[in-house]
Structure formats: C-alpha cells, structure tokens
Design a protein around this motif. Sequence first.
Motif, short mmCIF file in Angstrom:
data_model
loop_
_atom_site.label_atom_id
_atom_site.label_comp_id
_atom_site.label_asym_id
_atom_site.label_seq_id
_atom_site.Cartn_x
_atom_site.Cartn_y
_atom_site.Cartn_z
N ASN A 52 42.99 46.52 34.36
CA ASN A 52 42.67 47.38 35.15
C ASN A 52 43.26 48.60 35.15
OD1 ASN A 52 41.20 48.00 37.76
ND2 ASN A 52 43.26 47.72 39.00
N ALA A 53 44.41 48.75 34.80
CA ALA A 53 44.97 50.27 34.45
C ALA A 53 43.96 50.86 33.40
CB ALA A 53 46.49 49.95 33.99
N VAL A 54 43.79 50.16 32.33
CA VAL A 54 42.94 51.02 31.58
C VAL A 54 41.44 51.53 31.87
CG1 VAL A 54 41.64 50.72 29.12
CG2 VAL A 54 43.93 49.73 29.56
N PHE A 55 40.96 50.41 32.82
CA PHE A 55 39.71 50.79 33.47
C PHE A 55 39.75 52.06 34.41
CE2 PHE A 55 36.62 50.08 37.00
CZ PHE A 55 35.47 50.26 36.28
N GLN A 56 40.68 51.89 35.04
CA GLN A 56 40.81 53.40 36.13
C GLN A 56 41.15 54.47 35.28
OE1 GLN A 56 40.60 52.83 39.26
NE2 GLN A 56 40.45 50.64 39.16
N ARG A 57 41.71 54.42 34.14
CA ARG A 57 41.77 55.59 33.22
C ARG A 57 40.57 55.98 32.75
NH1 ARG A 57 45.57 56.81 28.13
NH2 ARG A 57 44.59 58.75 27.58
N ASP A 58 39.58 54.95 32.24
CA ASP A 58 38.40 55.08 31.62
C ASP A 58 37.43 56.00 32.62
OD1 ASP A 58 38.88 53.73 29.16
OD2 ASP A 58 38.23 51.88 29.67
#
Length: 459
Positions: free
Chosen positions: A98-104
Amino acid sequence: MAAVLKLYNTLTRERENFAPIDPSRVRLYVCGPTVYDFAHIGNARPLIVFDVLYRLLRELYGRKHVKYVRNITDVDDKINARAAERGISIRELTEGTNAVFQRDVSDLNCLPPDVQPRATDHISEMIGIVERLIANGHAYAADGHVLFDVPSMADYGKLSRRSLDDMVAGARVEVAPYKKGEMDFVLWKPSKEGEPGWDSPWGFGRPGWHLECSAMSHKHLGEVFDIHGGGIDLVFPHHENEIAQTRCAFGHDVMANVWMHNGFLQVEGEKMSKSLGNFVTIHELLHEEKFGGRAWKGEVLRLAMLRSHYRQPIDWTVKALEEAEKTLQRWYALLRDKKPAAGALAEAFVEALCDDLNTPGAISELHQLAKAGEADALLRAANLLGLLHDDPAAWDAKASADIDAAEVERLIEERLAARRAKNFAESDRLRDVLVGMGVKLMDAKNKQTGELETTWEVG
Ligand code: AMP
Ligand code: ZN
C-alpha cells in the motif's frame, strides 16, 4: 458553467445527461487495488481516468460537494499466498504494498480520494450485509459458507446483460456441494488455521471479494449513490455481484445510477495483466532506467494515457511516452516564457471534457491554446487534467538532470550506424527518442572524412 456533463452509462449502454441525486453531495466510488503486489501501468489507467472525472466534478459542483471513495482490498487469497511465499506476515505485505501504491498514485499526480477505506476495517459492516441478505431470503448459510442465492434476484445480470442460462452455459464456475445454484457466489467463507479470519455467526472466516465493495460503498456513500467506476473487466462478475448484494440488502432498483468502465491498456493486442506476465509496474517505469533506457515522469504517462478516450483500448509503447514528453516540453517552455497566472477555463475545453470525458478533444484544445500563446488559459485547463502542475523551470531542469550522457552517446552511435545502412526509418526513430530525452542534435559533415558526425547538447 454552461456545459452539461454527459456520461456513458454501462448500465443503460447510453450516453446520458448526468444529474446527481444531490448536487451538494456528488458521490463517486471506484474499485481500488488488491495490495499484494506492485500496481502495473494498466492499473494506472482507472486511477488517472477517474481522477480526471473527480477533478471535473469538483470543477462543476464545487470542491466541497464531491465525495470520492476508492477502497483498498487488503484481504484476499492472493495476499495470503504472496505473504506465505515471501515468509512475511499479511500485515507486513499489505502495508508495504500500500505504501508503494500511495507513492505511485501521487507520482501520477492523482488527487487523494476523500476516503480510502480498507476492507479489514469493515468486517462488521460486511457481516451486517450478509445478515440482511439471509433475512431477506437472498442468501443461505451452508457448510461454514454463506452464498448469495442468484436465482432469488429476478433481474440479476442487468449490468453485463447476461441471462442466467447464458451464464451457466458459459461460466467455469466452481462446483461445490454446498451450493444450491451453479451461479451462487460466496459472501463468506471459512478460514483455516493460519489464514486471516474473523468470528462471525457462521464461524471463523473471511469475506468474499465482491462483498467488500458493497460494505465500503454503503458505509461511505449510502444505499444509492451517483457513479461507480472501474476497469471493463470488473463488469462481470465483480460489479454484477456488488449490485446484487447492495440492491437485495437495501431494497433499491439501483446501487449507483451511472456505471463507468475504462478500456484496457494492451500489449500487442492483449490486456496488460499480472497473469499474462506482460506488465510494466508504475514504479519501474517511473523510477528505473528500463524503458528506452531511462526513467519517466508520472506526468508523461498521464498525458500519454489521456490522449486516448477512456473507453478505447490503448496500445502500450515507449513511443507514446516520447510524444507526450515532447508535448509537455513545449507547453512548459511556453509557461517559462510567459510566466502565466491561472486564467479562465476555456469553454471548448470544458465542453470536450463534459462530452463523456473526451480527453483527446480536450487535449487538442490545449494544443490550440498553446499555439495561440495563451499561457494563462493553457495552465488553467491543463491543471484540470492534472497536468502542468510543476514549476516550469524545475521541470526542465529535472528532465536534463535525468539525461544519461553515456546512453545519449550510445543512441547517437546507433543512429549514425542506421544512417550508414540507409535505414532511415530507424535513424529517424532514434532521433525522436533522443529529442524526447530532451537532447538537441547537431549533425555536420566532417570535412576531411566526409562522414556525418553528431554533437549534442541539452535543450
Ligand atoms: P486488479 O488489481 O486486477 O483488480 O485491477 C485494479 C483496477 O485496474 C481495476 O479497475 C481493473 O479493471 C483495472 N485494470 C487492470 N488491468 C488493466 C488494464 N490492462 N488496462 C486498464 N485497466 C486495468
Ligand atoms: Zn469493487
């Protein structure tokens, strides 16, 4: 604003004038990611498309009058399998992904939705819906499972326009002894030792995927809301089953008035997907030097996607990124020269967007504004598409800082070799790649050898 928003509604297969249930509370729900792995650029398409819709609705109805909900699916069998494979806990996996997704999504310049509910925070709401469905005679418990009784709903299949007989004939449905009807789908299923689960009236278990969206949209947007969106692959069974659950639980004719679906991002004519293995993650495209030998800005991907209408398929190519980048370079150069203040919204631009999100039309209006040197209007309109938000000076500097000199030299050598071989299509292509990287080429004949030589600079 004079323009009337028209949206193509999958439910009616018609383009309709949009009339919100309550214009002071326009409500949009979009199915979000299952956080088991990095999102790919096919997944970026609904993120970008519905972000444009959200921005447009805010423009038309006022910022405070639009509520956008996009969920996070953090309970799913793919999540369990991946966590086991990697030897980490489910929580660690979903938090990291989810952290990577939010950054994406922030790299793609998508506004954060007003609410990003997580499935695991809505288990009691899901249990509540299942209890209602059992009480209403639309669901039954059997063998630790609860199933939705599809034949109990007279007009099941309305969204995808499939009759129950077609579905039974065409589907590869799981045959299970606890199912009454072949098409009945799982609302709740038992969890084994070590699997995530919650206590429920039907034993320790977990929800089916479709149920999550019914519970989260109900909690945050109500029993009936305005627009529900997602990719075209979600029409059946996911959206059909969301509709069945929500309508039968709450007793309405519709769950959402308008259903919108984006077309696929494709690779050589096939849907980009995890299962086909033909995917490019958003993260690798934006942060690794992999495609065309370099990393790309999220804004470039965004513009490249918006150049196609959201319902049309797009073929994924690096060339499309190069073209989008060239356009942005031109527009940012104009902003640098003119130092605009945000101007009024051009009417033709808004009209294009209001015509079922005709982003190709809206972008050609941007080209017109740029051509006419109308920087104020360009900035204002581009911002509504989530473009040109960067500082123009910094944008260019960033682009040049990204240039890898060794890569430039290598491409120049390749281009010269192509020219010597009289492969002009290839040499032109390579020149376009270099220009797209922000490199200016200067060709000159060496007076002694008579050979063509190329020098370059950033610009
Ligand atoms: P998934 O993680 O597969 O549930 O997908 C998340 C969202 O991305 C859903 O709205 C899908 O419809 C959408 N999606 C998945 N693959 C593609 C693709 N290749 N092109 C466009 N949308 C896609
Ligand atoms: Zn959903």
